[in-house]
Scaffold this active site. Structure first.
Site, PDB file in Angstrom:
ATOM      1  CE1 TYR A  74      88.776  71.736  41.183  1.00  0.00           C
ATOM      2  CE2 TYR A  74      87.130  71.193  42.838  1.00  0.00           C
ATOM      3  CZ  TYR A  74      87.478  71.824  41.659  1.00  0.00           C
ATOM      4  OH  TYR A  74      86.537  72.546  40.976  1.00  0.00           O
TER       5      TYR A  74
ATOM      6  CE  LYS B 295      85.885  73.800  32.666  1.00  0.00           C
ATOM      7  NZ  LYS B 295      86.530  74.725  33.589  1.00  0.00           N
TER       8      LYS B 295
ATOM      9  CE1 TYR C 112      89.616  74.018  37.825  1.00  0.00           C
ATOM     10  CE2 TYR C 112      88.003  75.505  38.779  1.00  0.00           C
ATOM     11  CZ  TYR C 112      88.355  74.254  38.332  1.00  0.00           C
ATOM     12  OH  TYR C 112      87.444  73.236  38.400  1.00  0.00           O
TER      13      TYR C 112
HETATM   14  C1  LIG Z   1      87.542  74.263  34.556  1.00  0.00           C
HETATM   15  C2  LIG Z   1      88.489  75.365  34.781  1.00  0.00           C
HETATM   16  C3  LIG Z   1      89.866  75.225  34.478  1.00  0.00           C
HETATM   17  C4  LIG Z   1      90.490  73.933  34.047  1.00  0.00           C
HETATM   18  O1  LIG Z   1      90.105  73.490  32.789  1.00  0.00           O
HETATM   19  P1  LIG Z   1      90.097  71.924  32.514  1.00  0.00           P
HETATM   20  O2  LIG Z   1      89.700  71.822  31.111  1.00  0.00           O
HETATM   21  O3  LIG Z   1      89.097  71.348  33.482  1.00  0.00           O
HETATM   22  O4  LIG Z   1      91.463  71.396  32.777  1.00  0.00           O
HETATM   23  C5  LIG Z   1      90.683  76.314  34.655  1.00  0.00           C
HETATM   24  N1  LIG Z   1      90.197  77.475  35.127  1.00  0.00           N
HETATM   25  C6  LIG Z   1      88.910  77.642  35.446  1.00  0.00           C
HETATM   26  C7  LIG Z   1      88.486  78.942  35.993  1.00  0.00           C
HETATM   27  C8  LIG Z   1      88.004  76.596  35.278  1.00  0.00           C
HETATM   28  O5  LIG Z   1      86.722  76.777  35.609  1.00  0.00           O
END
Ligand SMILES: *Cc1c(COP(=O)(O)O)cnc(C)c1O
Length: 331
Positions: free
Chosen positions: A260, A49, A286
Site C-alpha cells: 500500500y 470519499k 490508487y
Molecule cells: C480511498 C480511495 C480509493 C479506494 O476506495 P475504498 O473505498 O477505500 O476501497 C480509490 N481511489 C482513491 C483515490 C482513494 O482515495
C-alpha cells in the site's frame, strides 16, 4: 433502491462526467473504455470519499455531532475530503494520521493531502509507528466527550455501510448517464482499498439487476484482506437498504505490489500513458494501480472487443505531489 430514507448533506457536483477514452481505447485495441470522473466530485480537489461523506456527514448531523474524527495515512485522500466536508457542514474535524508507508520524500509529510488538511483547519494528530491510529482515535474521541462535545467517528476510507451508500448512488448515476448517452455498459472497474467503494457499487449494480459486473483492483497488495472487507461491507450495506445481500464480485490481484502506498513500474507507466494519451491525471497509490490492472486485464483478453468498460476515476490527484521524485525524468 431506498436511498431517500437516509439523511444526506449535499457535497457532490453531480452528475460527474462519464467520458469516452477514445485514444486509449484505440491504443489498447480492446473494449471501449469510458471513465467516470469521480475525481471531479468538486469538494477540495474531489475524489470518491466525497460521495461517502454525503451520507456520513448526514448521519453525523442526524446524531447532533459537533466534531468529526477520522483516521488515515499522511497522504490520505479520505481525510482531506473529510476535513473539507466538515468545513462545509460547520463541524470541527480532528484527524489521526500515520506515516507507515515507506516513502521517505519530505513532500510526503508536508505537501499534497497533508498540506490541504492543515489549510482546511483540521486538527492533525500524528501517530507514531507503534501507536495504532484507531487506538489514538479512541483517545481523541474520549477527549471530545470529556469537553462535553459530541464526536462522530468515521473509519478508514469512510468504509462502512453508511459510507458505501454513496457508491450505491454512484451506480445508479452511471446507469442513468449510460442510458442517456446510449452506452451499453458491461463492466465497471475501480480501485479497491478499504472496500467501501466496491461494496457500494456492487450492491447498486446488483440490486438494480443491471447485469453489469463490478471488478475491483486490489491496490493494497492484500487480496485476502480486501476481499473480506468488500464482502463484509457489502452485506451490511444491503442490510441497511433491506435488500438481499450480493456476494459475487471479482477482485483482480497482482497490481498492488510492493505494498500500500508504494507504486510499481506498471503503476508509473499507466499514470504516464493516461496523462499523455488522454490528459487524465492518475495517482500512484490508487488509480495508477487500478489503471495498470485494467490495461493488463485487456491484454489478457478479459473483455470482449465489443464490450464497454467504465473505469471509475476515484481521485487522488493531490497525492501525486508527495511522489514528485518519481517523475523527475519523465518522459
Ligand atoms: C480511498 C480511495 C480509493 C479506494 O476506495 P475504498 O473505498 O477505500 O476501497 C480509490 N481511489 C482513491 C483515490 C482513494 O482515495
Amino acid at each position: 433502491m431506498g436511498l431517500a430514507q437516509f439523511r444526506t448533506f449535499s457535497l457532490v457536483h453531480r452528475p460527474t462526467p462519464l467520458e469516452h477514452l477514445k485514444q486509449l481505447s484505440a491504443a489498447l485495441g480492446g473494449p471501449e473504455i469510458y471513465i467516470k470522473r469521480d475525481d471531479c466530485t468538486g469538494l477540495a480537489f474531489g475524489g470518491n470519499k466525497t460521495r461517502k461523506l454525503e451520507f456520513l456527514i448526514g448521519d453525523a448531523l442526524e446524531k447532533s455531532a459537533t466534531t468529526i474524527v477520522s483516521v488515515g495515512s499522511m497522504q490520505s485522500n479520505h481525510v482531506r475530503q473529510t476535513a473539507a466536508a466538515a468545513v462545509k457542514a460547520g463541524l470541527k474535524c480532528e484527524l489521526v494520521l500515520d506515516w507507515q508507508v515507506p516513502w521517505t520524500q519530505a513532500a510526503y509529510g508536508n505537501s499534497g493531502n497533508i498540506l490541504l488538511d492543515r489549510l482546511l483547519g483540521a486538527t492533525v494528530h500524528l501517530c507514531s509507528k507503534d501507536e495504532g491510529r484507531n487506538d489514538k482515535a479512541d483517545e481523541v474521541m474520549a477527549a471530545i466527550e470529556a469537553r462535553g462535545e459530541k464526536g462522530y467517528f468515521i473509519p478508514t476510507g469512510g468504509s462502512n455501510a453508511v459510507g458505501s451508500l454513496g457508491y450505491v448512488d454512484c451506480a445508479i448515476e452511471i446507469m442513468d448517464q449510460a442510458k442517456h448517452q446510449n452506452i451499453k455498459v458491461d463492466h465497471v472497474v475501480l480501485a479497491s482499498g478499504s472496500g467501501g467503494t466496491q461494496a457500494g457499487m456492487m450492491v447498486g449494480l446488483a440490486g438494480t439487476d443491471s447485469g453489469i459486473s463490478c471488478i475491483g483492483i486490489d491496490i493494497d497488495h492484500d487480496p485476502v484482506g480486501v476481499r473480506a472487507e468488500v464482502t463484509r461491507i457489502a452485506a451490511q450495506t444491503a442490510e441497511l437498504l433491506g435488500i438481499s445481500p450480493q456476494t459475487t464480485f471479482e477482485l483482480a490481484e497482482g497490481y498492488g505490489a510492493p505494498e500500500y502506498g508504494m507504486p510499481n513500474d506498471k503503476t508509473i507507466a499507466a499514470i504516464t500513458q493516461l496523462a499523455q494519451t488522454e490528459a487524465i491525471i492518475l495517482d500512484p497509490v490508487y488509480t495508477g494501480k487500478a489503471m495498470a490492472g485494467l490495461i493488463d486485464l485487456i491484454a489478457k483478453n478479459r473483455f470482449g472487443k465489443d464490450e464497454s468498460v467504465v473505469f471509475v476515476h476515484t481521485g487522488g490527484g493531490p497525492g501525486l505531489f508527495a511522489y514528485s521524485s518519481i517523475f523527475e525524468n519523465t518522459p
